[in-house]
Design an enzyme around this catalytic site. Structure first.
Site, PDB file in Angstrom:
ATOM      1  N   ASP A  24       8.431   5.071  -4.484  1.00  0.00           N
ATOM      2  CA  ASP A  24       7.722   4.350  -5.552  1.00  0.00           C
ATOM      3  C   ASP A  24       8.192   4.654  -6.978  1.00  0.00           C
ATOM      4  O   ASP A  24       7.362   4.779  -7.893  1.00  0.00           O
ATOM      5  CB  ASP A  24       6.212   4.625  -5.447  1.00  0.00           C
ATOM      6  N   LYS A 129       5.521  -1.348   0.748  1.00  0.00           N
ATOM      7  CA  LYS A 129       4.420  -0.758   1.526  1.00  0.00           C
ATOM      8  C   LYS A 129       3.095  -1.085   0.838  1.00  0.00           C
ATOM      9  O   LYS A 129       2.998  -1.034  -0.392  1.00  0.00           O
ATOM     10  CB  LYS A 129       4.605   0.756   1.671  1.00  0.00           C
ATOM     11  N   CYS A 162       1.252   9.320  -3.006  1.00  0.00           N
ATOM     12  CA  CYS A 162       2.131   8.649  -2.029  1.00  0.00           C
ATOM     13  C   CYS A 162       3.146   9.588  -1.392  1.00  0.00           C
ATOM     14  O   CYS A 162       3.498   9.415  -0.223  1.00  0.00           O
ATOM     15  CB  CYS A 162       2.822   7.472  -2.700  1.00  0.00           C
TER      16      CYS A 162
HETATM   17  C1  C5J Z   1       1.701   6.540  -5.742  1.00  0.00           C
HETATM   18  C2  C5J Z   1      -0.471   6.081  -6.624  1.00  0.00           C
HETATM   19  N1  C5J Z   1       2.917   5.995  -5.604  1.00  0.00           N
HETATM   20  N2  C5J Z   1      -0.538   7.270  -7.219  1.00  0.00           N
HETATM   21  N3  C5J Z   1       0.667   5.711  -5.976  1.00  0.00           N
HETATM   22  O1  C5J Z   1       1.551   7.748  -5.686  1.00  0.00           O
HETATM   23  O2  C5J Z   1      -1.401   5.326  -6.648  1.00  0.00           O
END
Ligand code: C5J
Length: 222
Positions: A24, A129, A162
């Site tokens: 991400d 995802k 994540c």
């Molecule tokens: C991720 C989030 N990528 N913190 N998403 O950690 O909402």
């Protein structure tokens, strides 16, 4: 076989059966105007790891280690976004709403793209995802199994959300995971440190941790 001088003890791995999962590294988390900023966070903390993640990508490409780039993004009709997720935090703008980077956490919008410095190369696997963990609602397990991958190098954001969710999902599926300490970040320094400690506690109950330099030394060792 290679071995990283990792914590809590050395991490042995075969690069031919290893993939890096970069979680991400999207504009929605790293840039002002995205989801991370809508939550009230200082996004510059996350942008600071872009060079370390870039070094990891370079190492993997040099040593023919498979790469997976994930993006947390929902379908434009939000049919894969639970109502509970959308409602959480009473955000305005929230998931699916229009913000400075387009609709927040929606596939195809500018904010959902990986930051340009870390753009995937043609042919690399980019995985959309809907959840926090990269195995939930995706083809990741089948993709890894088809390539006989047993070890994962994990990086990206955010460490305790994540990244940790993905590592726990992977650990339960039998993967040996190494978290790259300087190529992951949280909006909260204490959450990052706590996650690193949790991962390597009790004999590496979730996995191992090491720096990108430690990984490089292992890969370059004869
Ligand atoms: C991720 C989030 N990528 N913190 N998403 O950690 O909402």
């Amino acid at each position: 076989m290679k071995s990283v001088d990792a914590r809590p003890y050395p991490y042995p791995f075969d690069p031919r059966h290893t993939a890096a999962v970069v979680i991400d590294m999207q504009r929605d988390f790293l840039e002002p105007g995205g989801f991370g900023a809508a939550l009230g966070n200082d996004v510059s903390r996350l942008a600071a790891i872009v060079p370390a993640v870039g070094q990891l990508l370079h190492l993997c490409r040099t040593h023919q280690i498979a790469l997976v780039h994930t993006r947390e993004a929902h379908l434009p009709d939000l049919s894969d976004c639970p109502k509970s997720k959308r409602a959480r935090g009473h955000l305005s703008p929230g998931i699916g709403d229009r913000g400075p980077l387009g609709r927040i956490l929606v596939d195809g919008e500018p904010g959902s793209e990986i930051v340009p410095e870390l753009a995937p190369l043609p042919g690399e696997y980019v995985l959309r995802k809907p959840g926090k963990g990269a195995f939930y609602g995706t083809e990741l397990m089948a993709w890894l199994a088809a390539r006989q991958i047993t070890h994962l190098l994990v990086a990206g954001v955010t460490t305790e959300v994540c990244v940790q969710s993905t590592m726990r999902e992977a650990n339960d599926r039998g993967f040996d995971c190494l978290l790259l300490e300087d190529a992951t970040q949280s909006y909260f320094a204490e959450f990052k440190e706590a996650t690193l400690a949790m991962v390597r506690a009790q004999g590496g109950i979730v996995g191992w941790t090491a720096t990108v330099s430690e990984l490089r030394r292992a890969l370059e060792a004869a």
